[in-house]
Design an enzyme around this catalytic site. Structure first.
Site, PDB file in Angstrom:
ATOM      1  CG  HIS A   1      -7.442   3.830   1.290  1.00 58.06           C
ATOM      2  ND1 HIS A   1      -7.181   2.851   2.218  1.00 58.06           N
ATOM      3  CD2 HIS A   1      -8.468   4.571   1.773  1.00 58.06           C
ATOM      4  CE1 HIS A   1      -8.013   2.994   3.243  1.00 58.06           C
ATOM      5  NE2 HIS A   1      -8.808   4.034   2.995  1.00 58.06           N
TER       6      HIS A   1
ATOM      7  NE  ARG B   1       2.241   0.106   9.224  1.00 57.32           N
ATOM      8  CZ  ARG B   1       1.822   1.358   9.374  1.00 57.32           C
ATOM      9  NH1 ARG B   1       2.681   2.355   9.351  1.00 57.32           N
ATOM     10  NH2 ARG B   1       0.538   1.622   9.549  1.00 57.32           N
TER      11      ARG B   1
ATOM     12  CG  ASP C   1      -6.113   0.568  -0.588  1.00 58.85           C
ATOM     13  OD1 ASP C   1      -5.168   0.771   0.206  1.00 58.85           O
ATOM     14  OD2 ASP C   1      -7.294   0.852  -0.329  1.00 58.85           O
TER      15      ASP C   1
ATOM     16  CG  HIS D   1      -8.326  -1.224   2.858  1.00 60.29           C
ATOM     17  ND1 HIS D   1      -7.142  -0.853   2.266  1.00 60.29           N
ATOM     18  CD2 HIS D   1      -8.379  -2.572   2.784  1.00 60.29           C
ATOM     19  CE1 HIS D   1      -6.515  -1.940   1.862  1.00 60.29           C
ATOM     20  NE2 HIS D   1      -7.229  -2.987   2.170  1.00 60.29           N
TER      21      HIS D   1
ATOM     22  CG  HIS E   1      -3.975   2.005   4.036  1.00 61.97           C
ATOM     23  ND1 HIS E   1      -4.673   1.046   3.352  1.00 61.97           N
ATOM     24  CD2 HIS E   1      -3.025   1.351   4.742  1.00 61.97           C
ATOM     25  CE1 HIS E   1      -4.181  -0.145   3.635  1.00 61.97           C
ATOM     26  NE2 HIS E   1      -3.185   0.013   4.492  1.00 61.97           N
TER      27      HIS E   1
ATOM     28  CG  HIS F   1       1.341  -4.563   5.106  1.00 62.46           C
ATOM     29  ND1 HIS F   1       1.184  -4.124   6.394  1.00 62.46           N
ATOM     30  CD2 HIS F   1       1.072  -3.500   4.310  1.00 62.46           C
ATOM     31  CE1 HIS F   1       0.807  -2.848   6.379  1.00 62.46           C
ATOM     32  NE2 HIS F   1       0.745  -2.444   5.121  1.00 62.46           N
TER      33      HIS F   1
ATOM     34  CG  HIS G   1       1.126   3.007   4.857  1.00 62.52           C
ATOM     35  ND1 HIS G   1       0.790   2.584   6.117  1.00 62.52           N
ATOM     36  CD2 HIS G   1       0.866   1.960   4.034  1.00 62.52           C
ATOM     37  CE1 HIS G   1       0.346   1.333   6.067  1.00 62.52           C
ATOM     38  NE2 HIS G   1       0.393   0.933   4.808  1.00 62.52           N
TER      39      HIS G   1
ATOM     40  CG  HIS H   1      -1.555  -1.135   1.685  1.00 65.95           C
ATOM     41  ND1 HIS H   1      -1.369  -1.724   2.918  1.00 65.95           N
ATOM     42  CD2 HIS H   1      -2.480  -1.876   1.029  1.00 65.95           C
ATOM     43  CE1 HIS H   1      -2.164  -2.784   3.013  1.00 65.95           C
ATOM     44  NE2 HIS H   1      -2.836  -2.905   1.875  1.00 65.95           N
TER      45      HIS H   1
HETATM   46 CU   LIG Z   1      -0.206  -0.879   4.349  1.00 68.39          CU
HETATM   47 ZN   LIG Z   2      -6.193   1.043   2.019  1.00 64.87          ZN
END
Ligand SMILES: [Cu+2]
Ligand SMILES: [Zn+2]
Length: 232
Positions: free
Chosen positions: A137, A199, A140, A134, A126, A176, A111, A109
């Site tokens: 976003h 993360r 994403d 989500h 995010h 992630h 951030h 993603h």
């Molecule tokens: Cu993320």
């Molecule tokens: Zn998201």
């Protein structure tokens, strides 16, 4: 150019429908300004016979706050936007996953902050400029399967942008430990972050020239040819 954009903004603001909520008006205005910007910058580049594409690179490093026994993921993510406002193409090239991770999927993603002072933990939630859930976003990017200890993937049609008020430049890309449930997890976190877990690694998106993308495109062509030879 700036004067034209300001005049356009004024016109767009005047034309906004009073029955819409502030959020809807902002979304509407953003879409219209992006369209105008795309048209103006595209036309200018075409007049000069130039490629209007924007490029960005993100050098992925393991999170400084990560336990030593976790996978140490490194690599890079490249972005290309043919003209400002258009959908993004991206190239993900990551390595450092252990053999047992082959076949597992990992969420990636954008951030909110390009702040790596506390490892990937300080990159915030995010990036969510339009206050939506989500996985709507702009950053994403979904799930990426590990093969041979790495991720090597081209994606197109991404809604994130390298220009305009919702640019992802200066923000972070986060890899992630887990898979993104894409909002189907049935809890609040699912609609914020897809329950994607720790993360592992991250980077800050920075603008770059066209060379890294060109090198990667060449590498993709080479690999495609090799695959064709193998299957022939
Ligand atoms: Cu993320
Ligand atoms: Zn998201």
């Amino acid at each position: 150019m700036l004067a034209l954009l300001c005049a356009s903004l004024f016109l767009v603001a005047c034309a906004s429908d009073a029955s819409l909520s502030t959020e809807e008006q902002i979304r509407d205005m953003h879409a219209k300004v992006t369209e105008i910007w795309q048209e103006v910058t595209g036309r200018r580049a075409a007049d000069r016979g130039q490629d209007a594409a924007l490029h960005a690179i993100c050098q992925v490093r393991p999170s400084a706050s990560l336990d030593a026994e976790k996978p140490q993921v490194t690599g890079f993510v490249l972005f290309r936007q043919p003209v400002p406002g258009a959908q993004l193409e991206a190239f993900f090239n990551l390595e450092g996953f252990p053999p047992e991770a082959n076949g597992t999927k990992h969420a990636i993603h954008v951030h909110q902050f390009g702040d790596l002072s506390q490892g990937c933990e300080s990159t915030g939630p995010h990036y969510n400029p339009l206050a939506v859930q989500h996985p709507q976003h702009p950053g994403d990017f979904g799930n990426f399967a590990v093969r041979d200890g790495g991720i090597w993937k081209y994606r197109s049609g991404l809604v994130a942008s390298l220009s305009g008020p919702h640019s992802i430049v200066g923000r972070a890309v986060v890899v992630h430990e887990g898979e993104d449930d894409l909002g189907r997890g049935g809890n609040a976190a699912s609609l914020e972050n897809g329950n994607a877990g720790r993360r592992l690694a991250c980077c800050v998106v920075g603008l770059c020239g066209p060379a890294p993308w060109a090198r990667q495109a060449q590498e993709r062509r080479k690999r495609r040819r090799e695959n064709e030879c193998k299957t022939a």
